[in-house]
Design an enzyme around this catalytic site. Structure first.
Site, mmCIF file in Angstrom:
data_model
loop_
_atom_site.group_PDB
_atom_site.id
_atom_site.type_symbol
_atom_site.label_atom_id
_atom_site.label_comp_id
_atom_site.label_asym_id
_atom_site.label_seq_id
_atom_site.Cartn_x
_atom_site.Cartn_y
_atom_site.Cartn_z
ATOM 1 N N HIS A 74 158.158 91.491 2.283
ATOM 2 C CA HIS A 74 156.872 90.786 2.243
ATOM 3 C C HIS A 74 156.653 89.948 3.502
ATOM 4 O O HIS A 74 157.018 88.773 3.564
ATOM 5 C CB HIS A 74 156.837 89.889 0.997
ATOM 6 C CG HIS A 74 155.496 89.295 0.692
ATOM 7 N ND1 HIS A 74 155.242 88.570 -0.452
ATOM 8 C CD2 HIS A 74 154.324 89.316 1.369
ATOM 9 C CE1 HIS A 74 153.987 88.160 -0.466
ATOM 10 N NE2 HIS A 74 153.411 88.594 0.628
ATOM 11 N N ARG A 100 147.471 90.006 7.599
ATOM 12 C CA ARG A 100 147.374 88.712 6.904
ATOM 13 C C ARG A 100 146.597 88.905 5.602
ATOM 14 O O ARG A 100 145.463 89.414 5.614
ATOM 15 C CB ARG A 100 146.616 87.739 7.809
ATOM 16 C CG ARG A 100 146.491 86.337 7.245
ATOM 17 C CD ARG A 100 145.424 85.556 8.005
ATOM 18 N NE ARG A 100 145.811 85.229 9.366
ATOM 19 C CZ ARG A 100 146.257 84.013 9.751
ATOM 20 N NH1 ARG A 100 146.365 83.040 8.874
ATOM 21 N NH2 ARG A 100 146.573 83.790 11.013
ATOM 22 N N GLU A 113 157.810 86.227 2.838
ATOM 23 C CA GLU A 113 156.413 85.964 3.205
ATOM 24 C C GLU A 113 156.333 85.163 4.503
ATOM 25 O O GLU A 113 155.328 84.515 4.759
ATOM 26 C CB GLU A 113 155.693 85.214 2.074
ATOM 27 C CG GLU A 113 154.217 85.568 1.954
ATOM 28 C CD GLU A 113 153.482 84.684 0.951
ATOM 29 O OE1 GLU A 113 154.140 83.933 0.211
ATOM 30 O OE2 GLU A 113 152.248 84.754 0.909
#
Lengths: 339, 339
Positions: A6, A69, A282
């Site tokens: 991720h 994004r 992330e």
């Protein structure tokens, strides 16, 4: 090998973002559609080398499954044509990152979703990204309205044409909403987590995986509220007369480890089996900065996992093998390189 | 003494529910507004004695802070007049339960909220319930649209007239949405938890408690996704340049223990201080039935807490003292009885 499932390109070159601003202005009727700017490889290289790549190495990971994004997808902005132009530009940019750093990044695509438009219209861009750009999956937005949830649950047959393509191409989707334009929902503090919980409950309520036994979804941010409320969801499955979650959902649904404190990671591993957890950070994502309680970056999720008492094989599953299983095209690409 | 801060009247007499059905039909224009049926005390007594009261005793609690069925509030149904008639009928029924079982139940009210209608219009019913019926708090719906979130965040000044009344009356609100009419959100499996997370993030984003330092909210269902993502929220507070959560939010926000498995309760107590946790079970609520893994009811949350290694005073805080502090009118009522 350590695979971070991720990662988003949140350090895009300014010209790329300026294109989007011009595109939004055009959608609002104040100008014509912009053309995409010339971007030098060096601009892209610099935006990655000093950021994601630096931290990837520093934190000891090898490869990031990389996508545009998430908050920038903005499927609620403009119409289908705007979404398509933006998805193509964003995916092409990811492909350039991957071409520049093939050992460290592999692509996952943004889809040209638009509120009220059939998801079937996103199949073309998925195919292009997988078949032409070598991407291994996609980010699927369960709420292209940007926080008003005006569409249908993921188990509705309206989504089936897309799921058929996912199965045919053998790619998974990460369930990921984009920016919230609803003042009630902070994008990363509410909308993201709510969408994760919502998607899981949709799968629980429905019988989607009877129709698509090989369809695979990653629910990010540690599954939203789901592991914390695992007893609630087990109980709801029972009340709704569904099979136990292990059978009903967990052959097809995976959670990442984007949970930014030790207690949360401990809970995740306590209730969810290691076969359903994929390492993810992330990075650079929702939370940047140093946790004063630990002295380390909030999103350095590998540190939390490192403290767990896992067998070597279980650790490898979480850090590498599950990702290769859930993203077979990633596995094939690595094998082609002898990895 | 053990106080359960979260109970709804989910076993209402059939006549009460029939009134609501007639009211909905009237709101859809197919009939005139119904009049409320005559209900005998015995009907009410039976609906409680064999249900909530039986389990309250069996599980070893003493008193439930009791309010109308949350999913039944249905603020999105009909207009303001419909919501007012329904709130009054529902609150009057709670008052009758409390009158019949004063040792075991104390009232919290439903508000006559309606989408697009000023929350100031709910102050009258709050006053009536607190000042005339002896209620000790209210359930405040952050999304009266029933799952479309078309209103404003709780930190918006539009809510202030209601908060002023809460402060003046010295009553807290439990943040509790009602049934979802959005097909994307299962009521108890997604909408409830999402609302909890959303409300917390709204408080984090805003500065509401600077304006109302004594305002108090209970976020139910263990705080939604919040404790599981406590690192994320601490990090977001930092990124948004807010004070640490302990200062910024946690003087005013409390979580209940409606988390239906041991691992979730363990996490809650690991990350949230005992001063901010109130025992609650939501019995009979979202999840009914026996957990095959434990052999006990999912919502018998006292069992999970009983296993925790808490000091005696910390245990009393969670089981009794925090509720008396957060609901001062409950404390006063108990003291008046020498408790």
């Amino acid at each position: 090998m350590i695979i971070d499932c991720h990662g988003h390109y949140t350090t895009e070159p300014a010209k790329h973002l300026a294109f989007r601003q011009a595109q939004i202005a055009a959608a609002q009727g104040s100008a014509g559609p912009p053309s995409y700017p010339a971007l030098q490889d060096d601009e892209i290289r610099a935006s990655i080398a000093e950021n994601q790549l630096r931290l990837l190495r520093q934190r000891g990971a090898d490869l990031t499954i990389f996508s545009p994004r998430a908050a920038g997808m903005g499927h609620h902005v403009g119409d289908e044509a705007v979404s398509l132009a933006w998805a193509r530009a964003s995916n092409d940019l990811i492909a350039r990152v991957v071409a520049l750093f093939p050992d460290n990044f592999i692509g996952v695509c943004q889809l040209p979703q638009s509120p009220g438009v059939s998801i079937a219209n996103s199949v073309g861009e998925l195919r292009r990204c997988v078949q032409e750009l070598g991407f291994v999956g996609c980010n699927l937005n369960p709420d292209p309205s940007g926080g008003f949830w005006t569409g249908l649950p993921l188990t509705d047959r309206a989504w089936y044409p897309f799921f058929e393509a996912m199965v045919e191409l053998d790619v998974p989707a990460m369930i990921h909403v984009s920016g919230s334009c609803n003042a009630c929902f902070h994008t990363t503090g509410a909308h993201y987590l709510n969408a994760d919980t919502t998607a899981f409950m949709q799968f629980l309520q429905g019988d989607l995986f009877k129709d698509f036994p090989t369809l695979r979804f990653i629910i990010p941010h540690g599954g939203g509220a789901v592991p914390y409320h695992w007893g609630r969801f087990r109980g709801l499955a029972d009340m709704l007369k569904k099979p136990p979650l292990a059978e009903h959902v967990m052959h097809n649904v995976y959670f990442d480890t984007c949970v930014y404190h030790q207690a949360g990671i401990d809970l995740l591993f306590r209730v969810i089996g290691v076969d359903n957890i994929l390492f993810g950070s992330e990075m650079f994502g929702a939370v940047r900065g140093i946790d004063p309680e630990s002295g380390h970056a909030f999103d350095d999720t590998k540190r939390y996992i490192d403290t767990l008492d896992l067998t070597e094989i279980d650790r490898r599953k979480v850090m590498e093998l599950n990702a290769r299983r859930v993203y077979p095209r990633l596995d094939a690409a690595l094998r082609a390189r002898g990895l």
